[in-house]
Scaffold this active site. Structure first.
Site, PDB file in Angstrom:
ATOM      1  N   THR A 130       0.823  -1.202   0.000  1.00 41.41           N
ATOM      2  CA  THR A 130       0.000   0.000   0.000  1.00 41.41           C
ATOM      3  C   THR A 130       0.864   1.262   0.000  1.00 41.41           C
ATOM      4  O   THR A 130       2.007   1.236   0.468  1.00 41.41           O
ATOM      5  CB  THR A 130      -0.891  -0.001   1.267  1.00 41.41           C
ATOM      6  OG1 THR A 130      -1.476   1.278   1.440  1.00 41.41           O
ATOM      7  CG2 THR A 130      -0.101  -0.335   2.522  1.00 41.41           C
ATOM      8  N   ASP A 131       0.283   2.368  -0.474  1.00 42.78           N
ATOM      9  CA  ASP A 131       0.994   3.656  -0.400  1.00 42.78           C
ATOM     10  C   ASP A 131       1.044   4.181   1.037  1.00 42.78           C
ATOM     11  O   ASP A 131       1.791   5.119   1.326  1.00 42.78           O
ATOM     12  CB  ASP A 131       0.349   4.694  -1.329  1.00 42.78           C
ATOM     13  CG  ASP A 131      -1.102   5.022  -0.980  1.00 42.78           C
ATOM     14  OD1 ASP A 131      -1.681   4.357  -0.098  1.00 42.78           O
ATOM     15  OD2 ASP A 131      -1.662   5.948  -1.611  1.00 42.78           O
ATOM     16  N   GLU A 132       0.259   3.560   1.939  1.00 42.43           N
ATOM     17  CA  GLU A 132       0.213   4.072   3.317  1.00 42.43           C
ATOM     18  C   GLU A 132       1.555   3.896   4.034  1.00 42.43           C
ATOM     19  O   GLU A 132       1.802   4.541   5.048  1.00 42.43           O
ATOM     20  CB  GLU A 132      -0.919   3.395   4.102  1.00 42.43           C
ATOM     21  CG  GLU A 132      -2.257   3.629   3.439  1.00 42.43           C
ATOM     22  CD  GLU A 132      -3.464   3.228   4.275  1.00 42.43           C
ATOM     23  OE1 GLU A 132      -3.386   3.252   5.505  1.00 42.43           O
ATOM     24  OE2 GLU A 132      -4.487   2.888   3.663  1.00 42.43           O
ATOM     25  N   TYR A 155      -1.648  -0.701  10.977  1.00 43.91           N
ATOM     26  CA  TYR A 155      -1.795  -1.357   9.665  1.00 43.91           C
ATOM     27  C   TYR A 155      -0.605  -1.022   8.771  1.00 43.91           C
ATOM     28  O   TYR A 155       0.071  -1.920   8.252  1.00 43.91           O
ATOM     29  CB  TYR A 155      -3.111  -0.931   8.990  1.00 43.91           C
ATOM     30  CG  TYR A 155      -3.156  -1.235   7.503  1.00 43.91           C
ATOM     31  CD1 TYR A 155      -3.152  -2.546   7.044  1.00 43.91           C
ATOM     32  CD2 TYR A 155      -3.171  -0.197   6.560  1.00 43.91           C
ATOM     33  CE1 TYR A 155      -3.170  -2.828   5.680  1.00 43.91           C
ATOM     34  CE2 TYR A 155      -3.196  -0.469   5.195  1.00 43.91           C
ATOM     35  CZ  TYR A 155      -3.189  -1.783   4.763  1.00 43.91           C
ATOM     36  OH  TYR A 155      -3.198  -2.053   3.409  1.00 43.91           O
ATOM     37  N   LYS A 159       2.420  -3.407   7.242  1.00 40.68           N
ATOM     38  CA  LYS A 159       2.673  -3.571   5.802  1.00 40.68           C
ATOM     39  C   LYS A 159       4.110  -3.138   5.475  1.00 40.68           C
ATOM     40  O   LYS A 159       4.787  -3.778   4.661  1.00 40.68           O
ATOM     41  CB  LYS A 159       1.669  -2.761   4.971  1.00 40.68           C
ATOM     42  CG  LYS A 159       0.244  -3.295   4.997  1.00 40.68           C
ATOM     43  CD  LYS A 159       0.086  -4.683   4.366  1.00 40.68           C
ATOM     44  CE  LYS A 159       0.330  -4.709   2.878  1.00 40.68           C
ATOM     45  NZ  LYS A 159      -0.030  -6.051   2.302  1.00 40.68           N
TER      46      LYS A 159
HETATM   47  P1  NAD Z   1      -9.351  -7.677   2.217  1.00 38.62           P
HETATM   48  O1  NAD Z   1      -9.348  -7.437   3.689  1.00 38.62           O
HETATM   49  O2  NAD Z   1     -10.595  -7.414   1.440  1.00 38.62           O
HETATM   50  O3  NAD Z   1      -8.950  -9.194   1.912  1.00 38.62           O
HETATM   51  C1  NAD Z   1      -7.899  -9.831   2.588  1.00 38.62           C
HETATM   52  C2  NAD Z   1      -8.025 -11.341   2.338  1.00 38.62           C
HETATM   53  O4  NAD Z   1      -6.908 -11.962   2.988  1.00 38.62           O
HETATM   54  C3  NAD Z   1      -9.298 -11.956   2.931  1.00 38.62           C
HETATM   55  O5  NAD Z   1      -9.901 -12.806   1.994  1.00 38.62           O
HETATM   56  C4  NAD Z   1      -8.790 -12.736   4.138  1.00 38.62           C
HETATM   57  O6  NAD Z   1      -9.565 -13.893   4.437  1.00 38.62           O
HETATM   58  C5  NAD Z   1      -7.379 -13.095   3.698  1.00 38.62           C
HETATM   59  N1  NAD Z   1      -6.508 -13.324   4.860  1.00 38.62           N
HETATM   60  C6  NAD Z   1      -6.372 -12.535   5.952  1.00 38.62           C
HETATM   61  N2  NAD Z   1      -5.522 -13.091   6.821  1.00 38.62           N
HETATM   62  C7  NAD Z   1      -5.095 -14.244   6.260  1.00 38.62           C
HETATM   63  C8  NAD Z   1      -4.188 -15.259   6.659  1.00 38.62           C
HETATM   64  N3  NAD Z   1      -3.561 -15.196   7.849  1.00 38.62           N
HETATM   65  N4  NAD Z   1      -3.960 -16.293   5.816  1.00 38.62           N
HETATM   66  C9  NAD Z   1      -4.601 -16.382   4.614  1.00 38.62           C
HETATM   67  N5  NAD Z   1      -5.496 -15.463   4.209  1.00 38.62           N
HETATM   68  C10 NAD Z   1      -5.734 -14.407   5.007  1.00 38.62           C
HETATM   69  O7  NAD Z   1      -8.139  -6.837   1.660  1.00 38.62           O
HETATM   70  P2  NAD Z   1      -7.999  -6.045   0.270  1.00 38.62           P
HETATM   71  O8  NAD Z   1      -8.567  -4.690   0.436  1.00 38.62           O
HETATM   72  O9  NAD Z   1      -8.444  -6.906  -0.826  1.00 38.62           O
HETATM   73  O10 NAD Z   1      -6.418  -5.880   0.200  1.00 38.62           O
HETATM   74  C11 NAD Z   1      -5.616  -6.913  -0.366  1.00 38.62           C
HETATM   75  C12 NAD Z   1      -4.155  -6.501  -0.289  1.00 38.62           C
HETATM   76  O11 NAD Z   1      -3.955  -5.270  -0.978  1.00 38.62           O
HETATM   77  C13 NAD Z   1      -3.662  -6.274   1.147  1.00 38.62           C
HETATM   78  O12 NAD Z   1      -2.356  -6.784   1.241  1.00 38.62           O
HETATM   79  C14 NAD Z   1      -3.660  -4.756   1.296  1.00 38.62           C
HETATM   80  O13 NAD Z   1      -2.672  -4.351   2.206  1.00 38.62           O
HETATM   81  C15 NAD Z   1      -3.338  -4.327  -0.133  1.00 38.62           C
HETATM   82  N6  NAD Z   1      -3.860  -2.999  -0.521  1.00 38.62           N
HETATM   83  C16 NAD Z   1      -5.170  -2.678  -0.308  1.00 38.62           C
HETATM   84  C17 NAD Z   1      -5.643  -1.446  -0.744  1.00 38.62           C
HETATM   85  C18 NAD Z   1      -7.099  -1.072  -0.581  1.00 38.62           C
HETATM   86  O14 NAD Z   1      -7.484   0.061  -0.918  1.00 38.62           O
HETATM   87  N7  NAD Z   1      -7.972  -1.961  -0.136  1.00 38.62           N
HETATM   88  C19 NAD Z   1      -4.786  -0.538  -1.360  1.00 38.62           C
HETATM   89  C20 NAD Z   1      -3.447  -0.908  -1.549  1.00 38.62           C
HETATM   90  C21 NAD Z   1      -2.994  -2.143  -1.135  1.00 38.62           C
END
Ligand code: NAD
Length: 345
Positions: A130-132, A155, A159
């Site tokens: 993430t950009d965070e 968080y 990350k």
């Molecule tokens: P989300 O919370 O919707 O999904 C996360 C998934 O990971 C879920 O299906 C969960 O069951 C699974 N998970 C969690 N812990 C686990 C574990 N210990 N073992 C196996 N599976 C596990 O998240 P998202 O919004 O889809 O984000 C996905 C990735 O992208 C993350 O790494 C997040 O940091 C990154 N990201 C998110 C955003 C955003 O805007 N949502 C932006 C940039 C980066």
């Protein structure tokens, strides 16, 4: 390619799974099915012979070893994470365990598998971040890949730690990695505790629409299908060991994006009053980062990638998706913590 996608039952992971299958890849979706997961997100590909689901936790090294040995992936796309900043304020432990310890176990399992395969250079461990991790910007400036890390929430700190582990496994052990740091995503299947779904669903329910502080925090919004496309582009064309920032070129203040959604609802489901009348300013999140903005020069110039969906189009599509998929979001609203104000510190 045969892709091992972690977190493929979540918001972004499921978009990656659906798009990877559509592009002709084989996908092993590894997910622990936490509160944030929903297998319906991948229902459209569940019966595809190119798709397999593995219910496993990235903290379970034995399960990871079995999955690598069974499926022999060409690449890992690591999205599994605890992802909600407000939850990280109330309960940072799960973020440390999954985002840091889980990433460590996944790296070690990937390294053992890659070593046993004679260290193929075409193997990729793609870490999705993430950009965070870059912290908070003032009124001006943008995050580049060289911006020093300055995470400010549990968080983003977890990350950031995982990003450092991935880079260390590349430098120390030669594991072939690529990394991406993306701005805020929105779109279909967004879990109903995040800002944009909360706005749509509270507006429709006639409830207050909560906006933290004065709503002046700026985010750079990217449509989730564009993010999935960027991730598959970086996986296939990104240079070994390189990181890429991914952004939507859509910087908007939170209060303005809330007003945009209300205006779309005014057109789609008109009522006597305006949805924006339901906006309420509530206590701010502690340590709320003021502004994120991505400089997308590297991914644009080196890989020729640009977002394809404008914010106006993406928000209209998203609102329509929530209107068309009430069964999906109603089922998730019963999950623990959803619909409650959390993360006040
Ligand atoms: P989300 O919370 O919707 O999904 C996360 C998934 O990971 C879920 O299906 C969960 O069951 C699974 N998970 C969690 N812990 C686990 C574990 N210990 N073992 C196996 N599976 C596990 O998240 P998202 O919004 O889809 O984000 C996905 C990735 O992208 C993350 O790494 C997040 O940091 C990154 N990201 C998110 C955003 C955003 O805007 N949502 C932006 C940039 C980066």
């Amino acid at each position: 390619m045969k892709l091992l996608v972690t977190g493929g039952a979540g918001f972004i992971g499921s978009a990656v799974v659906r798009q990877a299958i559509a592009q002709g890849h084989h996908v092993v979706n590894l997910d622990a099915l936490t509160y944030a997961a929903c297998l319906e997100n991948v229902a459209s590909v569940a019966d595809d012979p190119a798709y397999v689901f593995e219910h496993a936790d990235i903290r379970d090294r034995a399960a990871l070893d079995r999955i690598f040995a069974t499926h022999k992936p060409d690449a890992v796309m690591h999205l599994a994470a605890e992802s909600h900043v407000d939850r990280s304020i109330d309960g940072p432990g799960d973020f440390i365990e999954t985002n840091i310890t889980g990433t460590y176990h996944l790296l070690e399992a990937a390294r053992a598998y890659w070593t046993a395969q004679d260290r193929p250079q075409r193997f990729r461990f793609h870490h999705i971040s993430t950009d965070e991790v870059f912290g908070s910007l003032g009124e001006t400036g943008q995050f580049t890949e060289e911006t020093p890390y300055d995470p400010r929430s549990p968080y983003s700190a977890s990350k950031a730690a995982s990003d450092h582990l991935v880079c260390a496994w590349h430098e120390t052990y030669g594991l072939p990695i690529v990394m991406t740091n993306c701005s805020n995503n929105y779109g279909p299947y967004h879990f109903p505790e995040k800002l944009i779904p909360v706005v749509i669903l509270n507006a429709l329910a006639g409830k207050d629409i909560p906006v933290y502080g004065q709503g002046l925090n700026v985010r750079d919004w990217l449509y989730v299908e564009d993010h999935a496309d960027a991730l598959l582009t970086v996986l296939q064309k990104g240079a070994l060991g390189r990181s890429y920032n991914i952004g939507g070129e859509n910087e908007v203040k939170n209060v303005d994006i809330v007003r945009m959604i209300c205006a779309i609802l005014d057109t789609k489901i008109p009522k006597k009053t305006q949805y924006a009348d339901q906006i309420r300013f509530v206590t701010d999140r502690p340590g709320h980062d003021l502004r994120y903005a991505i400089d997308p020069t590297r991914i644009a110039t080196e890989l020729g990638w640009r977002p394809s969906v404008t914010l106006e189009e993406g928000l209209k599509k998203t609102v329509q998706w929530y209107l068309d998929n009430e069964d999906w979001w109603r089922a998730l609203q019963d999950r623990e913590g959803v619909g409650k104000r959390i993360g006040k510190g």
